[in-house]
Design an enzyme around this catalytic site. Structure first.
Site, mmCIF file in Angstrom:
data_model
loop_
_atom_site.group_PDB
_atom_site.id
_atom_site.type_symbol
_atom_site.label_atom_id
_atom_site.label_comp_id
_atom_site.label_asym_id
_atom_site.label_seq_id
_atom_site.Cartn_x
_atom_site.Cartn_y
_atom_site.Cartn_z
ATOM 1 N N ARG A 1 11.858 -1.621 10.285
ATOM 2 C CA ARG A 1 10.914 -1.069 11.254
ATOM 3 C C ARG A 1 10.694 -2.065 12.388
ATOM 4 N NH1 ARG A 1 5.797 0.728 7.618
ATOM 5 N NH2 ARG A 1 4.750 -0.433 9.260
ATOM 6 N N ARG B 1 -9.200 1.585 9.894
ATOM 7 C CA ARG B 1 -8.728 0.216 10.091
ATOM 8 C C ARG B 1 -9.726 -0.625 10.877
ATOM 9 N NH1 ARG B 1 -2.884 1.127 9.775
ATOM 10 N NH2 ARG B 1 -1.718 -0.817 9.827
ATOM 11 N N ARG C 1 0.172 -8.167 13.768
ATOM 12 C CA ARG C 1 -0.445 -7.238 12.805
ATOM 13 C C ARG C 1 -1.371 -7.973 11.840
ATOM 14 N NH1 ARG C 1 4.500 -4.578 10.148
ATOM 15 N NH2 ARG C 1 3.037 -3.319 8.969
ATOM 16 N N ARG D 1 11.637 -5.684 3.722
ATOM 17 C CA ARG D 1 11.435 -4.228 3.672
ATOM 18 C C ARG D 1 12.438 -3.498 4.557
ATOM 19 N NH1 ARG D 1 5.417 -2.245 4.135
ATOM 20 N NH2 ARG D 1 5.481 -2.945 6.291
ATOM 21 N N LYS E 1 0.829 -1.223 0.000
ATOM 22 C CA LYS E 1 0.000 0.000 0.000
ATOM 23 C C LYS E 1 0.854 1.261 0.000
ATOM 24 C CE LYS E 1 -2.371 -0.577 3.806
ATOM 25 N NZ LYS E 1 -1.863 -1.873 4.278
#
Ligand code: AMP
Length: 263
Positions: free
Chosen positions: A207, A135, A218, A174, A56
């Site tokens: 992160r 969310r 998550r 990532r 996203k």
């Protein structure tokens, strides 16, 4: 959540992006130095949905850069509050960061307070692209109410879909620039110099919430709280489901030609 094109802010040593997003990131009375341009036609008002790691952030960056709306990510507000001077760090914000670190969702009331303090960004004539908000169904209902009170209509809600093995691979590779927050991937979007940001040269980091333990939490939060939004927006005739496999440019073109073709 990254900013691809940077330029020097006159009179300072710092770099800022064309849409500096000060009003969104810092809240309060902050104004953007370079707000988004008012488009010739109607402004884009888009919501991006999809599991964590589906891409996203990358699509948000491309859509905002090419179509002009401002990238409004609630995750970016929480991350900025952690490190930035001039960002209000209330007790609620500190607690929000604890939730975030563990991969849990931040309580609805905190998120909604943060968004309500930034209503001017939803009302911006340049339009907006919401990434990571809403969310939960409660957040979606609150947003619907807020947009109704501003007499604003959403253009589209885009739901990116990808098999879970591919999501895990995207998240584990990532890396994010510690300074300007540009996002890379160790295999699909590597920096030119290993572990250094192409834009500002700062170190690339993983992160905290991209660590395996937080990713599991998550994903569970997504399944339980965010997935019901797909039905919420389908019922309102706004939902477009886009397969998120392939290169960023391919996914962008798919989005543009299907979800955003008629505007
Ligand atoms: P993101 O960058 O969108 O993945 O957000 C990072 C983290 O910030 C999430 O895992 C949550 O802990 C928190 N967060 C961001 N946006 C929201 C939201 N709308 N509701 C609840 N928690 C959020």
């Amino acid at each position: 959540m990254s900013n691809n094109r940077f330029f020097k802010k006159p009179g300072t040593g710092g770099v800022i992006a064309p849409h500096d997003r000060s009003a969104w990131i810092k809240g309060g009375n902050q104004r953007c130095v370079m707000p988004p341009r008012k488009p010739a036609g109607r402004a884009w008002r888009i919501i991006l949905l999809g599991a964590p790691g589906v891409g996203k952030g990358t699509q948000a960056e491309m859509l905002c850069e090419r179509l002009g709306p401002c990238h409004l990510s609630t995750g970016d507000v929480f991350r900025a509050a952690k490190g930035c001077r001039g960002v209000h760090r209330s007790t609620a914000m500190k607690r929000a960061q604890e939730h975030m670190k563990r991969g849990n969702l931040v309580p609805d009331e905190t998120v909604l307070d943060i968004v309500s303090e930034r209503t001017q960004c939803l009302n911006c004539s340049g339009g907006f692209l919401l990434d990571g908000f809403p969310r939960t169904v409660m957040q979606a209902e609150a947003l619907e109410h807020l947009l109704g009170s501003l007499d604003l209509k959403l253009t589209a809600v885009i739901d990116y879909e990808l098999p879970s093995e591919q999501i895990i691979s995207r998240i584990s590779g990532r890396r994010t620039c510690a300074l300007c927050k540009t996002v890379y991937h160790i295999t699909t979007r590597p920096p030119t110099v290993a572990n250094r940001c192409d834009h500002c040269g700062a170190e690339l980091i993983q992160r905290e919430d991209d660590q395996p333990k937080s990713v599991k939490v998550r994903m569970e939060a997504y399944q339980k709280s965010t997935k019901p939004l797909i039905e919420f927006y389908r019922q309102r005739g706004l939902l477009h489901t886009i397969p998120a496999a392939g290169l960023p440019e391919e996914i962008y073109q798919r989005t543009r030609l299907t979800a955003l073709a008629r505007h």
